[in-house]
Design an enzyme around this catalytic site. Structure first.
Site, mmCIF file in Angstrom:
data_model
loop_
_atom_site.group_PDB
_atom_site.id
_atom_site.type_symbol
_atom_site.label_atom_id
_atom_site.label_comp_id
_atom_site.label_asym_id
_atom_site.label_seq_id
_atom_site.Cartn_x
_atom_site.Cartn_y
_atom_site.Cartn_z
ATOM 1 N N HIS A 142 -54.423 12.965 -10.650
ATOM 2 C CA HIS A 142 -55.321 14.126 -10.745
ATOM 3 C C HIS A 142 -56.339 14.243 -9.386
ATOM 4 C CE1 HIS A 142 -54.586 16.433 -14.525
ATOM 5 N NE2 HIS A 142 -54.490 15.350 -15.185
ATOM 6 N N LEU A 177 -54.246 17.131 -21.152
ATOM 7 C CA LEU A 177 -55.140 17.860 -21.890
ATOM 8 C C LEU A 177 -55.079 19.205 -20.903
ATOM 9 C CD1 LEU A 177 -58.268 15.809 -22.503
ATOM 10 C CD2 LEU A 177 -56.666 16.698 -24.167
#
Ligand code: ZN
Length: 153
Positions: A134, A89
């Site tokens: 992440h 995203l």
């Protein structure tokens, strides 16, 4: 609940290592609720806290219509290998091939501070690895061995 802004590639927050969660409190619950809302609105599979600008070790996944919340997560077992297309995203409209484990065992805490272990395969394993990266400040773009054709409108 509210949606939060998704940080995009190039923002330095995505390159930083996240700190552990220390308090399982109302603030954490609110963040998780907002992340769920944000993920659903964006139509993604996973979302890590740094993607909404929070440098804490938290991610969520939406696998087979079930939301999995992972706080202070650790992948304690990896098996097999699958090469497939992956996106993020925070990296809109770019898809690339990444090799990930076929299955993983995730050890994490839920929002109430309860430790759990759970096995994920295929998409769930891919997502757990992607989101764990992440938390280390790593984007999937560093692992892509071949970029896929962008989708045309
Ligand atoms: Zn991502």
């Amino acid at each position: 609940m509210a949606t939060r802004n998704i940080v995009k590639e190039g923002d330095s927050v995505l390159a930083k290592k996240c700190r552990p969660v220390e308090r399982y409190d109302e603030k954490l619950a609110l963040l998780l609720d907002d992340m769920i809302e944000t993920l659903k609105q964006a139509g993604g599979v996973g979302l890590a806290a740094p993607q909404v600008g929070i440098l804490r070790r938290i991610f969520i996944m939406d696998i087979n219509d079930e939301i999995i919340e992972a706080i202070n997560p650790e992948i304690i077992k990896r098996s097999g290998k699958v090469r497939d297309v992956e996106g993020c995203l925070s990296v809109p409209n770019r898809w690339g091939y990444v090799t990930r484990p076929k299955s993983v065992v995730l050890r994490a805490y839920d929002r109430n501070g309860n430790l759990y272990e759970r096995k994920f395969t295929d998409l769930g394993a891919r997502c757990a690895c992607h989101e764990s990266d992440h938390l280390e400040g790593q984007l999937f773009t560093a692992l892509v061995d071949e970029w896929a054709e962008p989708e045309r409108e």
